[in-house]
Write an enzyme that holds these catalytic residues in place. Structure first.
Site, PDB file in Angstrom:
ATOM      1  N   CYS A  84       0.864  -1.183   0.000  1.00  0.00           N
ATOM      2  CA  CYS A  84       0.000   0.000   0.000  1.00  0.00           C
ATOM      3  C   CYS A  84       0.902   1.235   0.000  1.00  0.00           C
ATOM      4  CB  CYS A  84      -0.964  -0.009   1.187  1.00  0.00           C
ATOM      5  SG  CYS A  84      -0.210   0.179   2.824  1.00  0.00           S
ATOM      6  N   ASN A  87       2.490   1.404   4.228  1.00  0.00           N
ATOM      7  CA  ASN A  87       2.727   0.129   4.903  1.00  0.00           C
ATOM      8  C   ASN A  87       2.463   0.207   6.409  1.00  0.00           C
ATOM      9  OD1 ASN A  87       5.499  -2.171   5.473  1.00  0.00           O
ATOM     10  ND2 ASN A  87       3.378  -2.642   4.995  1.00  0.00           N
ATOM     11  N   CYS A  89      -1.245   0.543   7.344  1.00  0.00           N
ATOM     12  CA  CYS A  89      -2.667   0.211   7.510  1.00  0.00           C
ATOM     13  C   CYS A  89      -3.070  -0.996   6.672  1.00  0.00           C
ATOM     14  CB  CYS A  89      -3.549   1.418   7.152  1.00  0.00           C
ATOM     15  SG  CYS A  89      -3.548   2.756   8.376  1.00  0.00           S
ATOM     16  N   ARG A  90      -3.238  -0.783   5.383  1.00  0.00           N
ATOM     17  CA  ARG A  90      -3.825  -1.821   4.545  1.00  0.00           C
ATOM     18  C   ARG A  90      -2.909  -3.013   4.293  1.00  0.00           C
ATOM     19  NH1 ARG A  90      -5.207   1.965  -0.366  1.00  0.00           N
ATOM     20  NH2 ARG A  90      -3.269   2.903   0.443  1.00  0.00           N
ATOM     21  N   SER A  91      -1.676  -2.755   3.866  1.00  0.00           N
ATOM     22  CA  SER A  91      -0.804  -3.895   3.521  1.00  0.00           C
ATOM     23  C   SER A  91      -0.378  -4.712   4.738  1.00  0.00           C
ATOM     24  CB  SER A  91       0.403  -3.436   2.707  1.00  0.00           C
ATOM     25  OG  SER A  91       1.164  -2.455   3.372  1.00  0.00           O
ATOM     26  N   ASP A 209      -7.994   3.551   1.630  1.00  0.00           N
ATOM     27  CA  ASP A 209      -7.107   3.883   2.744  1.00  0.00           C
ATOM     28  C   ASP A 209      -7.949   4.446   3.889  1.00  0.00           C
ATOM     29  OD1 ASP A 209      -3.890   5.603   2.908  1.00  0.00           O
ATOM     30  OD2 ASP A 209      -5.150   4.825   4.504  1.00  0.00           O
TER      31      ASP A 209
END
Length: 246
Positions: A84, A87, A89-91, A209
């Site tokens: 993301c 690096n 939150c999402r990934s 995000d």
């Protein structure tokens, strides 16, 4: 914006703001890129400190041993990299969800799982505490630390999954700049895919995000990731099974 205040001392000038785009707020993303492009990252500066990554090949799980041939026991684990923007939150959540799912299936020795960001702004930082808390409520632990994507990732990983279209474009743009690409197969760029391309229960094409959103944003991310990761694992196992039979 909550920006790891422990790293910003009185004697250190504050970093310029970075915009973590969220589809919950605005349809027009704005990204901050340092003057020295964050994709240019030396492997020697990277510290391997992610606790939930399998760093060395192990024997395949007992549940698969019966169908394995002698050469299968030495087969390199299938490697997946989730990417993301920062690096945090999402990934890392995708890394945690997929790792959790793989372990539940008893297949952890068959996979190498990691995550990265397209910028180095948060390098060395823990995942966002809100993301970690939301994941923990689902029984998923996030223990990784942020790091930027690096050239060797295109060699080390079988599949690179971007959380949104901008992430994918940035990854491919970096790949075009790296001179080592001439040493890789011409179709190496095909290993970069969108995370939501594996969703079967949701119609979203991107993982939004949640950085500036409320709690519902983090829950939405986890819903999408759990959906995509289940399908992703099934796809990888099916492909590997097919290749063994051919």
């Amino acid at each position: 914006m909550a920006m790891n205040s422990v790293h910003i001392g009185l004697s250190t000038p504050p970093k310029p703001p970075i915009s973590h785009h969220s589809s919950f707020l605005s349809p027009r993303p704005h990204f901050y890129f340092p003057k020295k492009h964050p994709f240019i990252h030396q492997d020697s500066h990277y510290k391997t400190h992610k606790n939930n990554i399998i760093t060395t090949p192990k024997r395949i799980s007992s549940s698969m041993a019966a169908a394995a041939t002698p050469s299968d026991t030495n087969k390199k684990p299938f490697s997946v990299l989730f990417v993301c923007l920062g690096n945090i939150c999402r990934s890392p959540a995708a890394e945690g969800v997929f790792t959790h799912l793989v372990k539940q299936k008893g297949l952890d020795s068959n996979f190498f799982i990691d995550s990265a960001g397209t910028i180095n702004y948060h390098e060395g930082n823990d995942a966002d505490p809100r993301m970690k808390a939301a994941s923990k409520r689902r029984g998923i632990e996030i223990t990784s630390l942020s790091r930027p994507i690096r050239p060797s990732d295109f060699k080390d990983f079988d599949l690179i999954l971007a959380m949104d279209k901008q992430n994918k474009d940035d990854i491919l743009a970096a790949f075009e700049r790296w001179s080592f690409r001439e040493t890789l197969p011409a179709d190496s760029y095909k290993k970069v895919k969108l995370m939501c391309s594996y969703c079967t229960k949701h119609n979203e094409t991107q993982v939004p995000d949640p950085y500036y959103g409320g709690p519902q944003g983090f829950e939405k991310v986890l819903d999408l990731l759990e959906d995509a990761c289940e399908s992703l694992l099934e796809s990888i196992l099916a492909e590997n099974s097919s290749s063994k039979g051919s």
